[in-house]
Design a protein around this motif. Sequence first.
Motif: not given
Length: 295
Positions: A166-192
């Motif tokens: 967050e100190r490097r890219i700001g709060g909204p982008r940090t939240a975006g990185v976390f959410a993107l990893g959380h959502v995509l990794a969840t779908l990549a494991t649960e859809v199969p």
Amino acid sequence: MERADALGDVTPGPPACADVPVADGVRLLDGLPRQRGPAEAVTAQTVTAQTVTAQTVTAQTVTARPVTAQGAAPGRRWVVRPWRLLPSPTGTPFTCAFAAVLLVTSFVSEHADPALVHTLHQGSSTDVAHLVRTPVLVLVASALWVVGGVTSPYAVVLLFVLTALERRIGGPRTAGVFALGHVLATLATEVPVGLAVLVGALPASSAYRLDYGISFGVAASVGALAGLLRPWLGWPMLVVFGGALIRDLVEYADPLTNWGHVVALAIGVALWPWVRRARRTGESRKVTARLQRSR
């Protein structure tokens, strides 16, 4: 500046001093350049004024350059500020708010009735059944629980990694990185898993597998942060964290979750161009704001 032409006609014999023509108080001698006329004098004055002006501008530029580039001087000393490793309400508001939410949910998990806690975890699970019925709700709620409490390794890593990110890219982008990893990794494991249940390769109970926690988002944040650190720090961090994930995968204790961690780390690494561009944009805005305040 172009040089004037020399006199071409030479009078036989050396003229007397009194006979030497005089122009503007200067005697004209044979073989020497003639004096400039009025137009040439104006031109010379103009060129001289331009030269002086150029020298003045150059001097002003050289004088002002150290002031303008003072922050980027090659001899700048690096100041160690260990308190910046921890979040602060003003510097990292997203990390502070997210950590506060995790503290509350961890307290509930440890002190509430076990039956209530199980119900809450089940309602927040990103299993196939819940993803089909309420995908948005469970994708958000599942990231609000820490498996193992606030003393778990992933909780500690989250605190430092999100702060640095967050100190490097700001709060909204940090939240975006976390959410993107959380959502995509969840779908990549649960859809199969869902597809396997449909074709009969897995039993129907697999669609209700309990799945929640912050680990996918943390793994993606670690991968993204490694691309913003200096190579001597970013690459070792990526190797150590990735090696731990590979070791867990080889042990085959929880292959679905372990594969999700590897996928989330790869997602964070894939975000390197975006986070680096975001950091440059943030630094440019900080420099512009600092210059505006100094005016």
